[in-house]
Every structure is written in C-alpha cells, then in structure tokens.
Design an enzyme around this catalytic site. Structure first.
Site, PDB file in Angstrom:
ATOM      1  N   ASP A  13      54.277  45.867  43.752  1.00 13.00           N
ATOM      2  CA  ASP A  13      53.543  45.184  44.833  1.00 13.00           C
ATOM      3  C   ASP A  13      53.486  43.678  44.571  1.00 13.00           C
ATOM      4  O   ASP A  13      52.409  43.113  44.354  1.00 13.00           O
ATOM      5  CB  ASP A  13      52.125  45.767  44.980  1.00 13.00           C
ATOM      6  CG  ASP A  13      51.324  45.705  43.671  1.00 13.00           C
ATOM      7  OD1 ASP A  13      50.084  45.826  43.724  1.00 13.00           O
ATOM      8  OD2 ASP A  13      51.933  45.524  42.588  1.00 13.00           O
ATOM      9  N   ASP A  18      54.443  41.487  38.901  1.00 12.13           N
ATOM     10  CA  ASP A  18      55.578  42.313  39.343  1.00 12.13           C
ATOM     11  C   ASP A  18      56.843  41.458  39.414  1.00 12.13           C
ATOM     12  O   ASP A  18      57.911  41.853  38.956  1.00 12.13           O
ATOM     13  CB  ASP A  18      55.333  42.880  40.740  1.00 12.13           C
ATOM     14  CG  ASP A  18      54.055  43.660  40.896  1.00 12.13           C
ATOM     15  OD1 ASP A  18      52.983  43.043  40.972  1.00 12.13           O
ATOM     16  OD2 ASP A  18      54.125  44.897  40.914  1.00 12.13           O
ATOM     17  N   ASN A  42      48.661  44.728  45.876  1.00 10.77           N
ATOM     18  CA  ASN A  42      48.170  43.348  45.771  1.00 10.77           C
ATOM     19  C   ASN A  42      48.008  42.713  47.147  1.00 10.77           C
ATOM     20  O   ASN A  42      47.129  41.871  47.349  1.00 10.77           O
ATOM     21  CB  ASN A  42      49.132  42.503  44.931  1.00 10.77           C
ATOM     22  CG  ASN A  42      49.032  42.817  43.458  1.00 10.77           C
ATOM     23  OD1 ASN A  42      47.946  43.063  42.945  1.00 10.77           O
ATOM     24  ND2 ASN A  42      50.159  42.836  42.770  1.00 10.77           N
ATOM     25  N   THR A 126      55.096  49.434  39.185  1.00 11.77           N
ATOM     26  CA  THR A 126      54.167  48.373  38.748  1.00 11.77           C
ATOM     27  C   THR A 126      53.098  48.071  39.806  1.00 11.77           C
ATOM     28  O   THR A 126      52.505  46.993  39.818  1.00 11.77           O
ATOM     29  CB  THR A 126      54.932  47.076  38.413  1.00 11.77           C
ATOM     30  OG1 THR A 126      55.673  46.665  39.578  1.00 11.77           O
ATOM     31  CG2 THR A 126      55.867  47.275  37.242  1.00 11.77           C
ATOM     32  N   PHE A 167      43.285  48.539  38.651  1.00 10.67           N
ATOM     33  CA  PHE A 167      43.583  48.352  40.069  1.00 10.67           C
ATOM     34  C   PHE A 167      44.633  49.331  40.601  1.00 10.67           C
ATOM     35  O   PHE A 167      44.419  49.965  41.645  1.00 10.67           O
ATOM     36  CB  PHE A 167      44.038  46.908  40.301  1.00 10.67           C
ATOM     37  CG  PHE A 167      44.388  46.594  41.730  1.00 10.67           C
ATOM     38  CD1 PHE A 167      45.711  46.548  42.134  1.00 10.67           C
ATOM     39  CD2 PHE A 167      43.393  46.355  42.675  1.00 10.67           C
ATOM     40  CE1 PHE A 167      46.047  46.260  43.457  1.00 10.67           C
ATOM     41  CE2 PHE A 167      43.714  46.073  43.995  1.00 10.67           C
ATOM     42  CZ  PHE A 167      45.050  46.026  44.392  1.00 10.67           C
ATOM     43  N   ASN A 168      45.790  49.418  39.937  1.00  7.95           N
ATOM     44  CA  ASN A 168      46.887  50.239  40.473  1.00  7.95           C
ATOM     45  C   ASN A 168      46.463  51.694  40.654  1.00  7.95           C
ATOM     46  O   ASN A 168      46.844  52.347  41.619  1.00  7.95           O
ATOM     47  CB  ASN A 168      48.114  50.183  39.554  1.00  7.95           C
ATOM     48  CG  ASN A 168      48.847  48.865  39.647  1.00  7.95           C
ATOM     49  OD1 ASN A 168      48.663  48.113  40.611  1.00  7.95           O
ATOM     50  ND2 ASN A 168      49.645  48.563  38.642  1.00  7.95           N
ATOM     51  N   HIS A 240      50.751  42.230  32.623  1.00 12.46           N
ATOM     52  CA  HIS A 240      50.611  43.658  32.913  1.00 12.46           C
ATOM     53  C   HIS A 240      51.966  44.310  33.233  1.00 12.46           C
ATOM     54  O   HIS A 240      52.461  45.157  32.504  1.00 12.46           O
ATOM     55  CB  HIS A 240      49.683  43.859  34.115  1.00 12.46           C
ATOM     56  CG  HIS A 240      48.309  43.310  33.959  1.00 12.46           C
ATOM     57  ND1 HIS A 240      47.424  43.714  32.981  1.00 12.46           N
ATOM     58  CD2 HIS A 240      47.638  42.384  34.693  1.00 12.46           C
ATOM     59  CE1 HIS A 240      46.275  43.079  33.120  1.00 12.46           C
ATOM     60  NE2 HIS A 240      46.376  42.259  34.139  1.00 12.46           N
ATOM     61  N   ASP A 241      52.562  43.936  34.345  1.00 11.72           N
ATOM     62  CA  ASP A 241      53.768  44.625  34.821  1.00 11.72           C
ATOM     63  C   ASP A 241      54.989  44.414  33.929  1.00 11.72           C
ATOM     64  O   ASP A 241      55.754  45.369  33.711  1.00 11.72           O
ATOM     65  CB  ASP A 241      54.070  44.193  36.261  1.00 11.72           C
ATOM     66  CG  ASP A 241      52.967  44.625  37.219  1.00 11.72           C
ATOM     67  OD1 ASP A 241      52.807  43.984  38.264  1.00 11.72           O
ATOM     68  OD2 ASP A 241      52.266  45.604  36.899  1.00 11.72           O
TER      69      ASP A 241
HETATM   70  O1  RIB Z   1      45.709  45.759  37.142  1.00  8.88           O
HETATM   71  C1  RIB Z   1      46.916  45.056  37.074  1.00  8.88           C
HETATM   72  C2  RIB Z   1      47.878  45.560  38.105  1.00  8.88           C
HETATM   73  O2  RIB Z   1      47.336  45.342  39.389  1.00  8.88           O
HETATM   74  C3  RIB Z   1      49.222  44.795  38.095  1.00  8.88           C
HETATM   75  O3  RIB Z   1      50.244  45.661  38.492  1.00  8.88           O
HETATM   76  C4  RIB Z   1      49.013  43.727  39.121  1.00  8.88           C
HETATM   77  O4  RIB Z   1      50.238  43.323  39.756  1.00  8.88           O
HETATM   78  C5  RIB Z   1      48.167  44.458  40.124  1.00  8.88           C
HETATM   79  O5  RIB Z   1      49.027  45.214  40.941  1.00  8.88           O
HETATM   80 CA    CA Z   2      51.679  45.054  40.317  1.00  9.87          CA
END
Ligand code: RIB
Ligand code: CA
Length: 315
Positions: A13, A18, A42, A126, A167-168, A240-241
């Site tokens: 996203d 990403d 996102n 991701t 979040f994801n 993160h990604d």
């Molecule tokens: O929590 C981090 C994730 O949430 C990452 O993938 C960032 O791009 C958001 O999508």
């Molecule tokens: Ca992401």
C-alpha cells in the site's frame, strides 16, 4: 541454466516504506518480479495504485500492476494520512505513470501469474492482507503454488496503531487470519524487528550523496517518513516493509524463530493483535518464521548499498 531468481508478487500500500521495499527488491537482482498489486491501507486503493505506477516509473520496473480490493473483507477502510500524507506518498515529486494498470483486480492478476509461473511464487505482502486473503478464498487450488508469503505486519509484543495491533493487521484482521491459517509458509516481519531496523538521518545522507534520481527520491521519502516518527521520539525511520524484502535477500542480518501465531479478530481492545504461542499451549505446530532480532548496522548498510545500484534514470 536454472533461473536462480525468486519469482515474486509485490503486494503493498505505497506508502513510503512499501516504495523503498519495492525499490530494493528491484535493485537486488534476486527476484523475478511477476506483478505488483496495490492494496488499500495507507491510502485508498485508487491512490496506492497511482503510487504503485509512479514507483514503477521511477525505478524502471515494467511489470503488470493491478488495483486490489478497495476495502477490507468485513469492515470499512482505515487509512494513514498522518504517516504517509494525503497522496499516500507525499514528499518528492515523482514521474507520472508510464503505463496503465491491468484490467481487473489484483486477485485475477495474482492467480494468472501464479498459474503461468513454472515454479511456486513468493508473495511479498507489505500492507493489509486483503488481496492475498481474497486470492486464497477465490482460488484455494493455487495454495500449493505459493512458495511463501513474506509479510510485514503484526507485533509479537505490541502494536502501533493501537497498543495491541499493528496497522496492516488491524486494517483487516479477518484477512490476516485467513492467511495465517492457510498453511502457506510465512515469514513475519513484525514491529519487534521493524522498529529496530531504524535508518538514521546519517544514513539518509549516505543515500542522498549517491546523487542519482532514485537515491534523491529515496532520501526525500525518508525525510518525509521520518517527520512523523521523529514527532513520536524515534531516532530514525523504521524500515517496516523493507524488512519483508531484506529477509529474502539478506536473511543473515536477522535472527528468526518459528512460532505459532494467532490473529485476534474480536475484542474491544485487542482486535488485530498477533499472539505468539511460545510455550506451545495451543498445541499447534508453528505457522510462521518470525523475525525476532536484526543487526541494524548490517541492515542499513545493505539497504544503502542496494539503493546505490541505481546508477541512472532507467528507461
Ligand atoms: O505498521 C507499519 C505498516 O503500516 C507498514 O506496512 C506501513 O507501510 C503501513 O502500511
Ligand atoms: Ca505498507
């Protein structure tokens, strides 16, 4: 000659992290990138699709791009403009798309490339896992042709969007549950490691100093992405990604452990939590290989080196 490249589908996203994950994936030469799929997360799927096309134009990635599911399986979409901006990829100007997305949704594109590939395909997820869950629901017969899902999501100790949920996973816990219970091998890059995979402002400058159009954009993505995290007290930008990609390129920079992880889909406070069963209380064999630690310096050096492989504007 055996094709040593890993056939992959990139599903995310974009989203700054990403975009950086896709940028290093393409630079690595380790992957045969078969398709790019935009997830809603996102930002709306319309915006993440546009961003996916612009990232492909920037890095010279000419593969089919599909727009994914516009919302989670069971709930309304949560987006993250506070982190990634109104466009989902605020910051540096980006090239306009050089091609259109394919007709149809990502589930059809994912199924097509998996069917046509002569080897099992790895999915690098991701964002929220709606697209991958939709694929597993629509085409269960393709499960055996998915080699692995290397995903960024969850946290074995804590969340980020809520105290319990990352979040994801929180955007679509039902999708994550479907994926985690699918039996497909999973590499899980959770917050426990991704928040240690911090790239520091001094590393931003190493990338900026490379002086290429791609490195300039990546440095400015980092500048923007760091703004939000600095306000929360982070010393750098959590990658993160990119961890979900780096785990496939340079697994040596991580410590990994197999563990059974359940997704909480109910609860007033814990919906979206990823719960590890370290002591085998639930009696299940592990369903994920979880990243549990990272050599931050080695991670950053490899990320900087990969960005440095972009020598000029790609046609
Ligand atoms: O929590 C981090 C994730 O949430 C990452 O993938 C960032 O791009 C958001 O999508
Ligand atoms: Ca992401």
């Amino acid at each position: 000659m055996v094709n040593e490249r890993i056939p992959v589908i990139l599903d995310g996203d974009p989203g700054h992290d990403d975009a950086i994950a896709w940028t290093i994936a393409h630079a690595s030469g380790k992957f045969d990138i078969l398709a790019v799929c935009a997830a809603a997360g996102n930002q709306t799927v319309e915006k993440t699709t546009y961003n996916a096309l612009r990232v492909c134009a920037l890095i010279g990635l000419n593969v089919p791009v599909a727009s994914g599911c516009p919302k989670p399986l069971m709930t309304e979409l949560k987006i993250a403009p506070s982190v990634h901006g109104e466009s989902g990829l605020d910051g540096p100007p980006l090239p306009e798309p050089v091609f259109e997305p394919v007709e149809g949704r990502s589930v059809e594109l994912m199924a097509k490339v998996i069917r046509e590939c002569d080897r099992p395909v790895t999915i690098v997820s991701t964002g929220p896992m709606t697209n991958t869950a939709a694929l597993l629901l629509a085409y269960p017969e393709l499960k055996s042709r998915i080699a692995r899902i290397s995903m960024m999501g969850g946290g074995l100790r804590n969340g980020n969007w809520t105290p319990a949920a990352e979040f994801n996973i929180l955007v679509d816990p039902e999708a994550a549950k479907i994926v985690f219970e699918s039996g497909v091998p999973i590499t899980m890059a959770g917050l426990d490691v991704t928040e240690k995979a911090l790239i520091l402002p001094e590393d931003f400058e190493r990338i900026r100093a490379q002086g290429t159009p791609v490195s300039k954009v990546v440095a400015e993505w980092l500048d923007f992405f760091y703004t939000y995290h600095k306000s929360l007290g982070y010393d750098g930008a959590p990658m993160h990604d990119p961890c979900a990609v780096m785990a496939l390129i340079h697994p040596e920079v991580f410590t990994m452990k197999d563990v059974y992880v359940r997704i909480e889909t109910c609860g007033d406070y814990c919906r979206g939590a990823t719960i590890p069963d370290w002591n085998g209380r639930w009696g299940h064999t592990p369903n994920v290989t979880a990243l549990v630690d990272v050599d931050r310096r080695a991670f950053c050096d490899r990320l900087v080196e990969l960005i440095g492989r972009y020598r000029e504007v790609l046609a």
